[in-house]
Design an enzyme around this catalytic site. Sequence first.
Site, PDB file in Angstrom:
ATOM      1  N   TYR A   1       0.441  -3.278  -1.813  1.00  0.00           N
ATOM      2  CA  TYR A   1      -1.008  -3.186  -1.611  1.00  0.00           C
ATOM      3  C   TYR A   1      -1.753  -3.622  -2.873  1.00  0.00           C
ATOM      4  O   TYR A   1      -1.564  -3.042  -3.946  1.00  0.00           O
ATOM      5  CB  TYR A   1      -1.374  -1.751  -1.250  1.00  0.00           C
ATOM      6  CG  TYR A   1      -2.796  -1.571  -0.796  1.00  0.00           C
ATOM      7  CD1 TYR A   1      -3.254  -2.185   0.363  1.00  0.00           C
ATOM      8  CD2 TYR A   1      -3.684  -0.775  -1.511  1.00  0.00           C
ATOM      9  CE1 TYR A   1      -4.559  -2.016   0.800  1.00  0.00           C
ATOM     10  CE2 TYR A   1      -4.989  -0.598  -1.077  1.00  0.00           C
ATOM     11  CZ  TYR A   1      -5.419  -1.221   0.075  1.00  0.00           C
ATOM     12  OH  TYR A   1      -6.710  -1.056   0.499  1.00  0.00           O
TER      13      TYR A   1
ATOM     14  N   GLU B   1      -5.532  -3.723  10.098  1.00  0.00           N
ATOM     15  CA  GLU B   1      -6.819  -4.348   9.789  1.00  0.00           C
ATOM     16  C   GLU B   1      -6.799  -5.857   9.921  1.00  0.00           C
ATOM     17  O   GLU B   1      -7.736  -6.461  10.412  1.00  0.00           O
ATOM     18  CB  GLU B   1      -7.259  -3.978   8.361  1.00  0.00           C
ATOM     19  CG  GLU B   1      -7.775  -2.568   8.220  1.00  0.00           C
ATOM     20  CD  GLU B   1      -8.285  -2.292   6.816  1.00  0.00           C
ATOM     21  OE1 GLU B   1      -8.950  -3.165   6.246  1.00  0.00           O
ATOM     22  OE2 GLU B   1      -8.012  -1.205   6.283  1.00  0.00           O
TER      23      GLU B   1
END
Length: 787
Positions: A309, A13
């Site tokens: 994350y 991303e």
Amino acid sequence: MEKNTHTKLFIVESPIKVKTIEKFLGGDYIIRASVGHIADIPERTGTVDVSNAFAATYELTAKGKEIISQLKKDMKECSEIIIATDADREGELIAAHLVEFLKPKVPVKRIDFHAVTKDAIEAAMLTPREIDYNLVEAARTRRILDRLFGFEVSGVARQKVRGNTTAGRVQSPALRLVVERELERLKHVSAIYMDVVVNSETAPSFRATLIEIAGKKIATGADFDASGVLVNDVAVVDAVTAQHIADVLNEPAATLAIHDIVEKAATRQPQPPFVLSSLYQEAGNRLSMSVAEARTISQQLFDLGLITYPRTDNPVHDVASRHDIRNAIAAEFGADMVAPFHRYATHKGKHTQGAHEAIRPTYMKVQAPNGLSPRQMAMYRMIWQRTMASQMIEAKGSTVTVGLGGGDWGNEWTFSASGTTYTQQGFRAVYAPSNEDDDAGSPFPVLAVGDAVPIRDAEAKEHHTLPPARFTEASLVKELERLDIGRPSTYASIIAKLRDRYVWSKKGERALIPTITAFAVHRLLMGSFASLLDYEFTRGMEEQLDLVSQDASLKTVTLSDFFFGDGADNPGLQTLVSNAIDNVEGRDMFALTLGTHPETGDVITVRAGKLFKKLFSPYVECGTLKKALPDETAFDDFTTEKLLALLSASGPQLLGEYLGAPVFLRIGANGTFFQHGEKGSLPEGATKPRTAGLLKSMNPDTPSLQNAIQMLELPRVVGVDATTGEIIHGLYGKFGAYLQRGDDTRSLKDEERLFTITSEEALELLNTPKKPRRAPGKKSTTTKRKK
């Protein structure tokens, strides 16, 4: 051209993540970034068909077209595509859209990893999976819900309140929290109470506070209700009594006798590891970061491979991670600092998804690599500290509470002092709670019951009960989390949407204050759409989306129940919108009322105002009187008298004279502004009066002539670019203070720097590349209604 059978297209991303992963993978990979979502539901008629199972049309965004075009070129050179977008609903939707729009003819693998490290990526490559279309449909369901709510309710708001207002499925309950907290503050009536504080003449000194007179507890703020009425059986100390006690204890050789000492063991446990919401809160409390900045920096640290994350709601580390943390503690602080058991090994959150472990550094190193910005370094170190502390031993010590007595006039005065001393710092050596009083390391002197404690000084203190505190970004996130409104990945966007139009903060402060427009929109929403803003309803919708992420067949019934309703208790969005359009009078959608005129009885009403040449003019009215107000107005210090004085003011306020012409403060359709000159009295050479706005830091209630002169003399010549010969100007416009060199501009976050920034500082700022802007979206969307 023959396809390279060894080259693989690896899609993530973030562009930063690309650079990190390039270090771990060899030349057989082309690594590209989707840069977030590449497709969305357009804001135009027919993109959500409510009569056809809520079929939604996704189209590539302008940025998405560029990304897909590049990826198609890359795909021609590759034998395989690996999609490694984030492993949550939104990341899964991005993966599905990449497949949909690329239409690859080579094998596609979907992988996910929770830390951008070589080991994590290699492990993920060994366990590829299929795209999880349950997660994809959950993400699509959320987007359709948001589109339906946003378009339908925003349409009513624009019709009944003003033409540029908006509403959102999660944004609006958050707005409700901020506005209703402000309404509580406006209703609050402050009560006054006194106490007396003494400082001892001992080594070390300690502070004690008056708590009883003649055996009866004295009032504190908690003993009054919001109306300023005493609700508990306590004594309210008046100013005369409090000052008398202070005077007696300020006399030479004054003492208080110790009548009891209570010592209790004190044990403090470390806080759990960070999840995204607690990271946002601590970043605000410790580092003064906004939620937007915290979101950006945490994502950057993840993309750089330095933390796991960040968009997680699970306060538990993996077993292997806990072992690594405990080994790092032993190496850094000694084995005796490691907790004898694994802390936070399970989570108790009912709605915790648990898809990712708690946030932690990937390598457990206290020293982050070179090249980080100071803000990145500060957040990394805070995450490291919290991670280490979570598996360390508790802090131990003792809390001592001392009761002291004295008195005259036949009354006994009782004072109390307490403090905690830690004999074992434990986790506090690394990470003490930010909301804990800093009372460690200040022990009491050696005291015994019956001792006479000499008093160094005493002070009578007046206190006023305070209204509930306004939300900050951090405390609003905490409340959203408590109410299960939104999910970790949505907190930053919720705050951003509120900031865009409905909340503001005073200069140098973090408290969120609703705009006049926010009050008016809240009135409409709570009057016509209260069921959709109910916190339990919002929580239930988040739970329903979680269920869709497990079973995509629930998508249609979820959307149908929301839009069409499923009974009398849930009439559905369509019915609520229709009722509001038919029954709500725009005149009733004022922002709030602030008292009545003492003579005429007319209500003093604040209104959001209508659009006027793409601008709007909030105003206060009472009968036939009207005066404009800035949308960013705080009403907690507005008295009825002040409002009436504003309404009855017949003209501008004269501030003084400059260059032979008067300088005024005026209030117009767009707020408060300065005016230099008037008809018949203009500055030399001027053909009409000059006007200038106020900086946000300038108080419109107490402006100075100097403030006016500063603004009226803009633009300011800051300097000259020696390379190009262009003049650098400092200006102030609709969007705030900025610098201009030719066609190049840069905003000044600190507006007051407009008057002090040097030529060198301006050049440095102007030579810094601009951050790319998102393409503006279209203005309208609609749905096909069921006939």
